[in-house]
Design a protein around this motif. Structure first.
Motif, PDB file in Angstrom:
ATOM      1  N   GLN A   8       7.308  -7.805  16.446  1.00  0.00           N
ATOM      2  CA  GLN A   8       5.981  -7.236  16.543  1.00  0.00           C
ATOM      3  C   GLN A   8       5.023  -8.240  17.197  1.00  0.00           C
ATOM      4  OE1 GLN A   8       5.085  -4.070  15.659  1.00  0.00           O
ATOM      5  NE2 GLN A   8       7.281  -3.774  15.355  1.00  0.00           N
ATOM      6  N   PRO A   9       4.047  -7.758  17.988  1.00  0.00           N
ATOM      7  CA  PRO A   9       3.063  -8.668  18.579  1.00  0.00           C
ATOM      8  C   PRO A   9       2.268  -9.386  17.483  1.00  0.00           C
ATOM      9  CG  PRO A   9       2.979  -6.496  19.610  1.00  0.00           C
ATOM     10  CD  PRO A   9       3.841  -6.359  18.397  1.00  0.00           C
ATOM     11  N   TYR A  10       1.846 -10.613  17.780  1.00  0.00           N
ATOM     12  CA  TYR A  10       1.032 -11.361  16.835  1.00  0.00           C
ATOM     13  C   TYR A  10      -0.072 -12.100  17.583  1.00  0.00           C
ATOM     14  CZ  TYR A  10       3.871 -15.406  18.301  1.00  0.00           C
ATOM     15  OH  TYR A  10       4.505 -16.371  19.027  1.00  0.00           O
ATOM     16  N   ASP A  11      -1.080 -12.510  16.848  1.00  0.00           N
ATOM     17  CA  ASP A  11      -2.255 -13.180  17.389  1.00  0.00           C
ATOM     18  C   ASP A  11      -1.905 -14.644  17.677  1.00  0.00           C
ATOM     19  OD1 ASP A  11      -4.684 -14.573  17.722  1.00  0.00           O
ATOM     20  OD2 ASP A  11      -5.767 -13.170  16.433  1.00  0.00           O
ATOM     21  N   ALA A  12      -1.797 -14.996  18.950  1.00  0.00           N
ATOM     22  CA  ALA A  12      -1.396 -16.347  19.332  1.00  0.00           C
ATOM     23  C   ALA A  12      -2.421 -17.392  18.888  1.00  0.00           C
ATOM     24  CB  ALA A  12      -1.183 -16.425  20.847  1.00  0.00           C
ATOM     25  N   ALA A  17      -3.845 -21.741  15.058  1.00  0.00           N
ATOM     26  CA  ALA A  17      -4.707 -22.261  13.995  1.00  0.00           C
ATOM     27  C   ALA A  17      -3.902 -22.540  12.730  1.00  0.00           C
ATOM     28  CB  ALA A  17      -5.839 -21.284  13.712  1.00  0.00           C
ATOM     29  N   VAL A  18      -2.981 -21.629  12.378  1.00  0.00           N
ATOM     30  CA  VAL A  18      -2.124 -21.831  11.212  1.00  0.00           C
ATOM     31  C   VAL A  18      -1.258 -23.073  11.400  1.00  0.00           C
ATOM     32  CG1 VAL A  18      -0.108 -20.895  10.000  1.00  0.00           C
ATOM     33  CG2 VAL A  18      -2.095 -19.442  10.426  1.00  0.00           C
ATOM     34  N   THR A  19      -0.726 -23.246  12.604  1.00  0.00           N
ATOM     35  CA  THR A  19       0.088 -24.421  12.918  1.00  0.00           C
ATOM     36  C   THR A  19      -0.738 -25.699  12.806  1.00  0.00           C
ATOM     37  OG1 THR A  19       1.486 -23.116  14.404  1.00  0.00           O
ATOM     38  CG2 THR A  19       1.546 -25.506  14.673  1.00  0.00           C
ATOM     39  N   VAL A  74      12.552 -10.419  12.983  1.00  0.00           N
ATOM     40  CA  VAL A  74      12.944 -11.499  13.898  1.00  0.00           C
ATOM     41  C   VAL A  74      12.953 -12.831  13.140  1.00  0.00           C
ATOM     42  CG1 VAL A  74      12.210 -10.346  16.003  1.00  0.00           C
ATOM     43  CG2 VAL A  74      10.568 -11.760  14.753  1.00  0.00           C
ATOM     44  N   PHE A  75      12.943 -12.748  11.787  1.00  0.00           N
ATOM     45  CA  PHE A  75      13.057 -13.920  10.918  1.00  0.00           C
ATOM     46  C   PHE A  75      11.936 -14.938  11.155  1.00  0.00           C
ATOM     47  CE2 PHE A  75      17.282 -12.238  11.923  1.00  0.00           C
ATOM     48  CZ  PHE A  75      17.576 -11.694  10.692  1.00  0.00           C
ATOM     49  N   ARG A  76      10.733 -14.415  11.442  1.00  0.00           N
ATOM     50  CA  ARG A  76       9.569 -15.292  11.608  1.00  0.00           C
ATOM     51  C   ARG A  76       8.838 -15.377  10.282  1.00  0.00           C
ATOM     52  NH1 ARG A  76       6.884 -12.873  15.655  1.00  0.00           N
ATOM     53  NH2 ARG A  76       5.355 -11.845  14.313  1.00  0.00           N
ATOM     54  N   ARG A  77       8.911 -16.564   9.637  1.00  0.00           N
ATOM     55  CA  ARG A  77       8.262 -16.799   8.353  1.00  0.00           C
ATOM     56  C   ARG A  77       7.436 -18.079   8.475  1.00  0.00           C
ATOM     57  NH1 ARG A  77      10.421 -14.315   4.069  1.00  0.00           N
ATOM     58  NH2 ARG A  77       8.308 -14.589   3.276  1.00  0.00           N
ATOM     59  N   VAL A  78       6.139 -17.950   8.668  1.00  0.00           N
ATOM     60  CA  VAL A  78       5.322 -19.114   9.026  1.00  0.00           C
ATOM     61  C   VAL A  78       5.060 -20.049   7.857  1.00  0.00           C
ATOM     62  CG1 VAL A  78       4.226 -17.970  10.985  1.00  0.00           C
ATOM     63  CG2 VAL A  78       3.177 -17.824   8.721  1.00  0.00           C
ATOM     64  N   TYR A  79       5.258 -19.578   6.601  1.00  0.00           N
ATOM     65  CA  TYR A  79       5.021 -20.441   5.445  1.00  0.00           C
ATOM     66  C   TYR A  79       6.312 -20.803   4.721  1.00  0.00           C
ATOM     67  CZ  TYR A  79       0.248 -19.053   6.371  1.00  0.00           C
ATOM     68  OH  TYR A  79      -0.954 -18.824   6.993  1.00  0.00           O
ATOM     69  N   ASN A  80       7.436 -20.631   5.381  1.00  0.00           N
ATOM     70  CA  ASN A  80       8.720 -21.028   4.829  1.00  0.00           C
ATOM     71  C   ASN A  80       8.673 -22.518   4.465  1.00  0.00           C
ATOM     72  OD1 ASN A  80      11.462 -22.412   5.502  1.00  0.00           O
ATOM     73  ND2 ASN A  80      11.989 -20.324   4.947  1.00  0.00           N
ATOM     74  N   PRO A  81       9.151 -22.915   3.265  1.00  0.00           N
ATOM     75  CA  PRO A  81       9.013 -24.306   2.843  1.00  0.00           C
ATOM     76  C   PRO A  81       9.931 -25.296   3.541  1.00  0.00           C
ATOM     77  CG  PRO A  81      10.223 -23.054   1.196  1.00  0.00           C
ATOM     78  CD  PRO A  81       9.711 -22.058   2.204  1.00  0.00           C
ATOM     79  N   VAL A  82      10.809 -24.799   4.411  1.00  0.00           N
ATOM     80  CA  VAL A  82      11.664 -25.696   5.191  1.00  0.00           C
ATOM     81  C   VAL A  82      11.236 -25.732   6.656  1.00  0.00           C
ATOM     82  CG1 VAL A  82      14.006 -26.156   6.020  1.00  0.00           C
ATOM     83  CG2 VAL A  82      13.631 -25.399   3.665  1.00  0.00           C
ATOM     84  N   SER A  83      11.001 -24.560   7.246  1.00  0.00           N
ATOM     85  CA  SER A  83      10.756 -24.501   8.685  1.00  0.00           C
ATOM     86  C   SER A  83       9.424 -23.849   9.065  1.00  0.00           C
ATOM     87  CB  SER A  83      11.900 -23.743   9.370  1.00  0.00           C
ATOM     88  OG  SER A  83      12.098 -22.484   8.748  1.00  0.00           O
ATOM     89  N   GLY A  84       8.614 -23.489   8.088  1.00  0.00           N
ATOM     90  CA  GLY A  84       7.356 -22.819   8.391  1.00  0.00           C
ATOM     91  C   GLY A  84       6.307 -23.747   8.983  1.00  0.00           C
ATOM     92  N   VAL A  85       5.780 -23.380  10.145  1.00  0.00           N
ATOM     93  CA  VAL A  85       4.794 -24.235  10.820  1.00  0.00           C
ATOM     94  C   VAL A  85       3.491 -24.325  10.040  1.00  0.00           C
ATOM     95  CG1 VAL A  85       5.743 -23.877  13.125  1.00  0.00           C
ATOM     96  CG2 VAL A  85       3.981 -22.296  12.242  1.00  0.00           C
TER      97      VAL A  85
END
Length: 237
Positions: A8-12, A17-19, A74-85
């Protein structure tokens, strides 16, 4: 708007900012572990941290609602405790597909210390769980961890580039077996940690039980059809 292949499209700008916030929080954690400033400065820093917490807490999602930037398909998890940016807990590990499996790269600082100068053994288990699950995804499989065995051959040094590898060794029905290793990038053939895991896709009725309360970012009842805590896998070297 930006999108991953098939996602799905997301706000770049929001992703950036989250990163940025995730990076700043990890820097804060590292500084808090190493600092030697006096007590009055620690208390002042604590007050500043509480002020930032209050600012972020002004608008929050319920824990059953996926973050707006997440896309489980697409397995995008931005707050994952191992790989989340966006996670203050994550190193983060960058995971990419390679022939036969996946490779992860990371550097773990003093916040992850167990024995003096070395990574906590529990952190090594967490990394291996993530890498093994990602290898299953890369092979077109998925599931939840039902068994994880870890052999600690040598201690994992802090503040040292690490390379992790994982590959599926067996798959049948809803179950797959995966193996993986951790080594320093400078000595990739000298295994420090070795792991073996078994992942099983929950039966349909269990998926409904486990994830039936999950909604998407808009609040719509759309539990993930492939529940996983792995993030997007890169095809780039």
């Amino acid at each position: 708007m930006t999108s991953d292949a098939g996602g799905q499209p997301y706000d770049a700008d929001l992703m950036a900012a989250v990163t940025e916030l995730g990076t700043a929080l990890r820097e804060l954690v590292d500084a808090s572990v190493l600092t030697t400033v006096p007590a009055d400065q620690l208390r002042a820093a604590a007050a500043d941290a509480r002020a930032v917490t209050a600012r972020l807490a002004a608008a929050q999602r319920p824990v059953t609602q996926l973050p707006v930037l997440d896309d489980p398909l697409v397995f995008r998890r931005v707050y994952n405790p191992v790989s989340g940016v966006g996670s203050a807990l994550a190193p983060p590990v960058r995971i990419r597909r390679v022939e036969g499996g996946v490779v992860g790269e990371a550097l773990l600082g003093p916040a992850y210390e167990g024995p003096p100068g070395y990574v906590h053994g529990g952190m090594s288990s967490l990394l291996m769980d993530q890498l093994l699950g990602s290898a299953a995804i890369a092979a077109g499989l998925w599931g939840m961890t039902v068994r994880l065995e870890v052999d600690y051959r040598r201690p994992v040094p802090l503040s040292t580039p690490l390379t992790m590898r994982a590959q599926v060794t067996e798959a049948a029905g809803r179950k797959c077996a995966v193996t993986g290793t951790i080594a320093t990038t400078a000595a990739p053939d000298r295994t420090l940690v070795e792991a073996r895991g078994v992942f099983v896709m929950p039966r349909e009725e269990l998926r409904a039980d486990y994830f039936g309360a999950i909604t998407d970012a808009s609040g719509q009842h759309r539990p993930p059809g492939r529940p996983t805590d792995a993030t997007a896998l890169s095809d780039r070297p």
